[in-house]
Design a protein around this motif. Structure first.
Motif, short mmCIF file in Angstrom:
data_model
loop_
_atom_site.label_atom_id
_atom_site.label_comp_id
_atom_site.label_asym_id
_atom_site.label_seq_id
_atom_site.Cartn_x
_atom_site.Cartn_y
_atom_site.Cartn_z
N SER A 5 63.12 129.15 107.63
CA SER A 5 61.74 129.52 107.94
C SER A 5 60.83 128.34 107.65
O SER A 5 60.80 127.84 106.52
CB SER A 5 61.30 130.72 107.09
OG SER A 5 62.17 131.82 107.27
N ARG A 63 58.05 139.24 103.76
CA ARG A 63 57.56 138.58 104.96
C ARG A 63 56.18 139.16 105.29
O ARG A 63 56.09 140.24 105.89
CB ARG A 63 58.50 138.81 106.14
CG ARG A 63 58.03 138.14 107.45
CD ARG A 63 58.77 138.73 108.66
NE ARG A 63 60.18 138.69 108.49
CZ ARG A 63 60.93 137.62 108.68
NH1 ARG A 63 60.37 136.48 109.06
NH2 ARG A 63 62.23 137.67 108.49
N VAL A 119 57.52 133.23 104.55
CA VAL A 119 58.55 134.10 103.98
C VAL A 119 58.89 133.62 102.56
O VAL A 119 59.06 132.43 102.31
CB VAL A 119 59.81 134.10 104.85
CG1 VAL A 119 60.87 135.03 104.26
CG2 VAL A 119 59.47 134.53 106.28
N THR A 174 60.45 133.48 110.92
CA THR A 174 61.79 132.98 110.64
C THR A 174 62.31 132.36 111.92
O THR A 174 62.22 132.95 113.00
CB THR A 174 62.72 134.11 110.18
OG1 THR A 174 62.34 134.54 108.87
CG2 THR A 174 64.17 133.64 110.12
N MET A 188 63.16 139.81 99.81
CA MET A 188 62.41 138.96 100.71
C MET A 188 61.11 139.65 101.08
O MET A 188 61.10 140.83 101.43
CB MET A 188 63.20 138.68 101.99
CG MET A 188 62.46 137.79 102.99
SD MET A 188 63.00 138.03 104.71
CE MET A 188 62.25 139.61 105.08
#
Length: 314
Positions: free
Chosen positions: A118, A133, A184, A139, A131
């Motif tokens: 990313s 986002r 991210v 990504t 994770m």
């Protein structure tokens, strides 16, 4: 078929004038009962009871390399603040096509290993990694290195199956401060300090280990936050409810919960959705348990979201 309803106000007045028995009898008898908001209740789901989704432009979803089950969703369940999916991937699945979403996403890697790139940064996500986002964060490449399972929540809840995916022409666009461009972030639960709780020794002696992985205060997460929780066998709590919606996935263990007088055994791999205000009377940890929980919207502080409990909830 001809209508039985009056076509204009004159006909309506004639109906009321000359058909008093129809008005006072049948009409009132067929009137719907006054509607009250449905009482929030805790609900349970097993991922295998939800059919997998497909997408025409995704060969991996069509050939079974990737299996996505939208376990709790807005169209199916009425969940507005967030939805949650159970995803399994076979080694070799992945994509070289960039992607980003119009919603915030929080994922937990339950097993396996996934490579992700990313904005030029490479990550090898493994079991125990979370994770985040934020909406708009892109990504650019993914590849599943070992068969993997992820639990992913989106907030606010998606309106349909795929319209949250940004068009390729919109991915990476950003006109604001470069330092504030969404990106991210990965974080392992072991890298987060467990929380303590005033008046509850369980959070200090190891019977409860609660880690708030992504939060509003530390990370700026507004729509959703996530936690990793361990409970020792024998721990009991209740009654309690929350001011926020909660979805939990039981990674391991077994928990007995009683909600509005109904007792249910939550088992490994089961999801629980608790809309705001839904009450748990009592909970007992039958086996050492680990749960992954998402709250929407993100909690403002540590404990003010808990209602009617001296030491219950999380």
């Amino acid at each position: 078929m001809s209508s039985i309803f009056p076509k204009n106000l004159i006909e309506l007045s004639l109906l009321f004038s000359f058909s008093p028995m129809v008005f006072h009898g049948s009409a009132l008898a067929n009137e719907p009962a006054s509607t009250k908001p449905e009482k929030p209740t805790v609900k349970f789901y097993m991922p295998e009871d939800v059919g997998p989704m497909t997408r025409e432009d995704s060969s991996s979803l069509k050939n079974g390399m990737s299996v996505h089950r939208r376990v709790i969703s807005k169209p199916k369940d009425g969940s507005v603040l967030m939805d949650v999916g159970y995803n399994s991937f076979k080694a070799g699945a992945g994509s070289d096509k960039p992607y980003a979403y119009s919603k915030d996403e929080l994922c937990y890697v339950a097993s396996g290993e996934i490579y992700a790139q990313s904005e030029g940064k490479e990550v090898f996500a493994r079991a125990g990694d979370f994770m985040w986002r934020p909406a708009g964060a892109a990504t650019h490449q993914t590849k599943v290195l070992k068969d993997a399972v992820t639990i992913c929540a989106f907030a606010p809840a998606r309106d349909d199956e795929w319209s949250h995916r940004l068009p390729q022409s919109e991915i990476g666009k950003w006109d604001g401060d470069p330092e504030k461009k969404p990106h991210v972030i990965f974080r392992n639960y072991k890298d987060v300090q467990p929380m303590t709780r005033p008046g509850s020794p369980d959070y200090s002696d190891g019977r409860v280990v609660h880690r708030r992985i992504f939060t509003k205060q530390r990370d700026g997460a507004v729509y959703i936050d996530a936690s990793h929780n361990f409970y020792k066998e024998g721990k009991e709590t209740g009654p309690y409810s929350y001011t926020h919606d909660e979805v939990c996935w039981l990674e391991s263990g077994e928990i007995e919960v009683t909600n509005d007088g109904v007792t249910h055994i939550v088992r490994t791999n089961e999801f629980m959705w608790r809309p705001a205000g839904a009450k748990t009377n009592h909970a007992k940890i039958l086996k050492d348990s680990v749960s992954i929980c998402f709250f929407a919207p993100a909690r403002d502080d540590e404990w003010s979201h808990i209602v009617s409990a001296a030491s219950g909830g999380e």
